[in-house]
Design a protein around this motif. Structure first.
Motif, mmCIF file in Angstrom:
data_model
loop_
_atom_site.group_PDB
_atom_site.id
_atom_site.type_symbol
_atom_site.label_atom_id
_atom_site.label_comp_id
_atom_site.label_asym_id
_atom_site.label_seq_id
_atom_site.Cartn_x
_atom_site.Cartn_y
_atom_site.Cartn_z
ATOM 1 N N CYS A 33 0.831 -1.205 0.000
ATOM 2 C CA CYS A 33 0.000 0.000 0.000
ATOM 3 C C CYS A 33 0.866 1.254 0.000
ATOM 4 O O CYS A 33 0.621 2.193 -0.760
ATOM 5 C CB CYS A 33 -0.928 -0.010 1.214
ATOM 6 S SG CYS A 33 -1.977 1.446 1.356
ATOM 7 N N ALA A 37 2.313 1.807 -3.333
ATOM 8 C CA ALA A 37 1.299 2.321 -4.264
ATOM 9 C C ALA A 37 1.067 3.809 -4.033
ATOM 10 O O ALA A 37 1.009 4.593 -4.993
ATOM 11 C CB ALA A 37 -0.012 1.544 -4.092
ATOM 12 N N SER A 82 3.941 5.715 -5.376
ATOM 13 C CA SER A 82 3.975 5.789 -6.840
ATOM 14 C C SER A 82 3.005 6.850 -7.353
ATOM 15 O O SER A 82 3.325 7.576 -8.297
ATOM 16 C CB SER A 82 3.681 4.428 -7.467
ATOM 17 O OG SER A 82 2.333 4.060 -7.301
ATOM 18 N N ILE A 83 1.840 6.962 -6.728
ATOM 19 C CA ILE A 83 0.880 8.001 -7.116
ATOM 20 C C ILE A 83 1.468 9.376 -6.828
ATOM 21 O O ILE A 83 1.436 10.275 -7.672
ATOM 22 C CB ILE A 83 -0.458 7.833 -6.361
ATOM 23 C CG1 ILE A 83 -1.160 6.558 -6.802
ATOM 24 C CG2 ILE A 83 -1.358 9.050 -6.584
ATOM 25 C CD1 ILE A 83 -2.332 6.172 -5.920
ATOM 26 N N PRO A 131 4.667 4.643 -12.799
ATOM 27 C CA PRO A 131 4.095 3.994 -11.607
ATOM 28 C C PRO A 131 3.928 2.482 -11.766
ATOM 29 O O PRO A 131 3.913 1.762 -10.777
ATOM 30 C CB PRO A 131 2.739 4.678 -11.431
ATOM 31 C CG PRO A 131 2.605 5.688 -12.488
ATOM 32 C CD PRO A 131 3.792 5.636 -13.373
ATOM 33 N N ILE A 163 4.518 -1.302 -9.225
ATOM 34 C CA ILE A 163 3.716 -2.526 -9.117
ATOM 35 C C ILE A 163 4.573 -3.740 -9.456
ATOM 36 O O ILE A 163 4.524 -4.753 -8.758
ATOM 37 C CB ILE A 163 2.472 -2.430 -10.019
ATOM 38 C CG1 ILE A 163 1.535 -1.337 -9.487
ATOM 39 C CG2 ILE A 163 1.746 -3.770 -10.105
ATOM 40 C CD1 ILE A 163 0.381 -0.999 -10.390
ATOM 41 N N LEU A 214 -1.566 -3.257 -2.650
ATOM 42 C CA LEU A 214 -1.459 -2.364 -3.806
ATOM 43 C C LEU A 214 -2.833 -1.834 -4.202
ATOM 44 O O LEU A 214 -2.987 -0.647 -4.489
ATOM 45 C CB LEU A 214 -0.840 -3.093 -4.998
ATOM 46 C CG LEU A 214 0.677 -3.155 -5.055
ATOM 47 C CD1 LEU A 214 1.137 -4.077 -6.183
ATOM 48 C CD2 LEU A 214 1.281 -1.778 -5.225
ATOM 49 N N LEU A 263 -3.802 2.078 -4.195
ATOM 50 C CA LEU A 263 -4.200 2.760 -5.421
ATOM 51 C C LEU A 263 -5.663 3.199 -5.399
ATOM 52 O O LEU A 263 -6.121 3.851 -6.325
ATOM 53 C CB LEU A 263 -3.931 1.861 -6.633
ATOM 54 C CG LEU A 263 -2.452 1.596 -6.921
ATOM 55 C CD1 LEU A 263 -2.294 0.495 -7.963
ATOM 56 C CD2 LEU A 263 -1.741 2.858 -7.370
ATOM 57 N N TYR A 315 -8.398 1.109 -5.115
ATOM 58 C CA TYR A 315 -9.342 0.126 -5.652
ATOM 59 C C TYR A 315 -9.888 -0.745 -4.530
ATOM 60 O O TYR A 315 -9.572 -1.926 -4.406
ATOM 61 C CB TYR A 315 -8.665 -0.717 -6.743
ATOM 62 C CG TYR A 315 -8.329 0.092 -7.959
ATOM 63 C CD1 TYR A 315 -9.312 0.438 -8.887
ATOM 64 C CD2 TYR A 315 -7.039 0.539 -8.183
ATOM 65 C CE1 TYR A 315 -9.004 1.203 -10.002
ATOM 66 C CE2 TYR A 315 -6.725 1.305 -9.298
ATOM 67 C CZ TYR A 315 -7.715 1.630 -10.193
ATOM 68 O OH TYR A 315 -7.418 2.388 -11.294
#
Length: 167
Positions: free
Chosen positions: A57, A60, A63-64, A81, A85, A124, A128, A130
């Motif tokens: 997490c 993720a 990366s954002i 990004p 992953i 992840l 992200l 989701y």
């Protein structure tokens, strides 16, 4: 003091309460997966799965955020990004592979390794944003580990497999 506060709580794309919620969600889904492994007294249990999901997490979220960092706005700098992953996937796969051992003619730790890999995936997913994917995958994992784990399929032991073969 303002500079310290600005450093600790800099401008972000994702608001801090949302980040906190996502990290808490990763802890919860990792705990659900790890609880079954803990119940079955496996080497990678509750804490390991929580840490894998939380780490995924965080990667993720980073990366954002890295795509939107001021220092990376230059056209010369390229941020991908998806590489994060890929890195999480291969890193968790490395950890999961370490859980798999061959002992006395039997392979052990495959399910724990798969659970760790899934913990990374749901971490992840939460990182992200989701949530639906993370929650559904966690529930599916819970069903597979707890419910299907109670079903024992008759498998011949290593000795039974070779008992009918002449030496």
């Amino acid at each position: 003091m303002e500079q310290i506060t600005a450093e600790l709580f800099g401008k972000t794309e994702i608001p801090y309460p949302v980040m906190l919620l996502r990290m808490t969600g990763a802890i919860i889904v990792g705990a659900i997966i790890g609880a079954e492994r803990e119940y079955r007294d496996q080497a990678a249990g509750l804490r390991t799965h929580i840490l894998v999901a939380l780490a995924a997490c965080v990667f993720a979220l980073l990366s954002i955020e890295s795509v939107h960092m001021a220092g990376f706005a230059d056209e010369q700098v390229r941020i991908d990004p998806l590489r994060v992953i890929e890195a999480v996937t291969s890193g968790v796969a490395f950890l999961a592979a370490g859980m798999i051992v061959f002992s006395r003619g039997e392979v052990r730790g495959l399910t724990t390794g798969a659970g760790m890999w899934l913990a990374g995936a749901v971490g992840l997913a939460v990182g992200l944003g989701y949530w639906f994917v993370a929650v559904f995958a966690t529930l599916a994992c819970f069903i597979v580990l707890f419910i299907l784990g109670k079903i024992r399929f008759a498998k011949p032991s290593c000795h039974e497999k070779h008992a009918d073969k002449p030496e």
